[in-house]
Design an enzyme around this catalytic site. Sequence first.
Site, PDB file in Angstrom:
ATOM      1  N   ASN A 162       2.560   7.743  -7.087  1.00 40.59           N
ATOM      2  CA  ASN A 162       3.793   6.914  -7.724  1.00 40.59           C
ATOM      3  C   ASN A 162       3.164   5.975  -8.434  1.00 40.59           C
ATOM      4  OD1 ASN A 162       6.554   8.472  -6.833  1.00 40.59           O
ATOM      5  ND2 ASN A 162       5.068   8.501  -4.769  1.00 40.59           N
ATOM      6  N   GLU A 163       3.082   5.668  -9.676  1.00 41.35           N
ATOM      7  CA  GLU A 163       2.515   4.883 -10.220  1.00 41.35           C
ATOM      8  C   GLU A 163       3.281   3.981 -10.632  1.00 41.35           C
ATOM      9  OE1 GLU A 163      -0.767   4.697 -10.629  1.00 41.35           O
ATOM     10  OE2 GLU A 163      -1.640   6.468 -11.287  1.00 41.35           O
ATOM     11  N   PRO A 164       2.873   2.462 -10.977  1.00 36.96           N
ATOM     12  CA  PRO A 164       3.861   1.396 -11.538  1.00 36.96           C
ATOM     13  C   PRO A 164       4.789   2.161 -12.678  1.00 36.96           C
ATOM     14  CG  PRO A 164       1.608   0.795 -11.822  1.00 36.96           C
ATOM     15  CD  PRO A 164       1.436   2.051 -11.171  1.00 36.96           C
ATOM     16  N   SER A 166       7.569   3.785 -11.113  1.00 35.57           N
ATOM     17  CA  SER A 166       8.359   4.660 -10.394  1.00 35.57           C
ATOM     18  C   SER A 166       9.564   4.066  -9.646  1.00 35.57           C
ATOM     19  CB  SER A 166       7.384   5.161  -9.195  1.00 35.57           C
ATOM     20  OG  SER A 166       6.187   5.907  -9.944  1.00 35.57           O
ATOM     21  N   THR A 181      -6.070   4.585 -12.271  1.00 35.15           N
ATOM     22  CA  THR A 181      -6.248   5.715 -11.268  1.00 35.15           C
ATOM     23  C   THR A 181      -7.068   6.727 -11.830  1.00 35.15           C
ATOM     24  OG1 THR A 181      -3.892   5.334 -10.771  1.00 35.15           O
ATOM     25  CG2 THR A 181      -4.917   7.368 -10.203  1.00 35.15           C
TER      26      THR A 181
END
Length: 639
Positions: A162-164, A166, A181
């Site tokens: 869940n990246e920035p 999300s 990532t």
Amino acid sequence: MARLNLLEETRYEKLPVTVYPDQYEASKKVANKIKEIILQKQSIGKNAVLGLATGATPVDVYAELVKMHKEDGLSFKNVITFNLDEYYPMQPDSKQSYVAFMDENLFSHIDIKRENIHIPDGTLPKEDIANYCLEYENKIEEMGGIDLQILGIGRTGHIGFNEPGSAPNSGTRLVTLDDLTRRDASRDFGGKENVPTKAITMGIGTIFKAREIILMAWSRKKASIIKKAVEGEISGKVPATYLQLSDNVKFVLDREAASELTRFNTPWLVKDCIWDKNLIKKAVIWLSSEIEKPILKLTDEDYNSHGMAQLATEQGPAYDINIDVFNQLQHSITGWPGGKPNADDSQRPERAEPAHKRSLIFSPHPDDDVISMGGTFIRLVDQGHEVHVAYQTSGNTAVWDTDVLRYIEFTIDFNKSIGQDTQKLKDIYSRMRDFLKTKKPNETDLPEIRDVKAFIRKSEAYAGARYAGLQDTNIHFMALPFYETGKSEKNPVKAIDVELTMELLQEIKPQQVFAAGDFDDPHGTHIVCFRIVLEAMKRLRETEEWTKDCWLWMYRGAWDEFETHDIEMAVPLSPIEVQRKRNAIFQHQSQKDHPVFPGDDQREFWMRAQERNRETAENYHKLGLANYEAMEAFVRWKF
């Protein structure tokens, strides 16, 4: 009272945090928690449902669970697992898949039923993924929900993938991976270009449904993102901050990962402190930097208005404290890293005697010596010390394949020019080209290719050390066995690695040893090499009298730099010495322009070193000390 003190200490922390001395002790605690859940569920005839994570963080937890199974008989037959995520696209038999990771680290070593293992499917057609993700969510609910979800945290603040950006109520879905990532994963894939751009991940909303959540983090690399996750405002820019909304979450950290939390980094802001010399130095330097005033200009009012009233009251007045810290910093600066002969050394970082020392520089890779302490290296030679350098590993994984072909082509032409038969070389060259045409990411090179890469690094190391002024007899190539796998992941350290190091130390009997102390090297080679040196010296200190007069200095520069308050020896460099250091680094041509493993810092190594050395000098100057062109910093290891 103790409870009140703890609440005061942790008042900046917005969720529960438990800190352990190291990741191994922390991992055992988490493994014991998992064991408790499994046994409790077994006692009532129910399944334990676990949410599992991948990556380096949970490896020791899984190792402990395997140990519990093999030595204590812990059964996993009643365990159902759901993994957080998987790269997309990804074949399950690929070495980089999380299916392979979980088998290697846990599932193939325990008695879990295969039908109870659930990992997102990275082989699906894209049009089927949405339905599959919905089914994944439904399956978790059918199994009664997750009893315990374990998490790691990425440097973007991601949990799962869940990246920035999300949403806090997001479900299992296909996501695009952040560039950072992918850079962090590049080692496992043999380059960022080989890392998938997408992944299937449980959502933050899915994670929130777990009855308990434990987020684990180890090492100083995670310290800054942990501070944001624990003490920062809730924000989609740092998805882990959403965990502040849960009543069922706990962060489990080692000391390094917790090091930037307020209670550890600036404890005077949250509690009364026991003011030893080191803490006073750290606090005064912090205050000077915080309000941008030289140390000698700090006032009692500055102390009182920035949480340091206790220090001013107990140890003050402020000016006396300022003078003491200023003198400590001034005494750390020396142009004589081997000690100044015939001088009073009571206020100097190094001893005056013996006037000419035997200095041994351990370099994990064939260029760390000149990158991290090239100016000091050259100065030690110039000042007449007997300097040795030991290259602990061949560094053969960090050479481009194209360089190998170029060097072999040169060798063929050279042999032809002097009338030597080149057929055998041509046959080897042909095999190399055939192999490299079909080489897969992170595939182990042919032995001949590994040898050529090692020869390239060795020739560059000779050139760099010679430029620094060494004779060939003082240049040592150790090729420690732990490294010689031809892969980015290395073998475990064995007794032979320590024994070879002990033999070299006994041969030279140095009064000074320099070793790499920048453990942010993303491949872990630096910390492994340091531990080998440390173990060798500890063993020798039990029997060898000369070791009592041998000091161990740690250097940094390739990946990180020491904090100003930690520096015990600062060697200033003139503009000419900075240029000489740069020229020594330039001898390592295979690492110039674009090294194979640059890490997260995209600058060339010479540029990183030069700018870090300049920043160290600037930090000293801002504190009110002399304005040098650059400084190399060292910390002495206390046995």
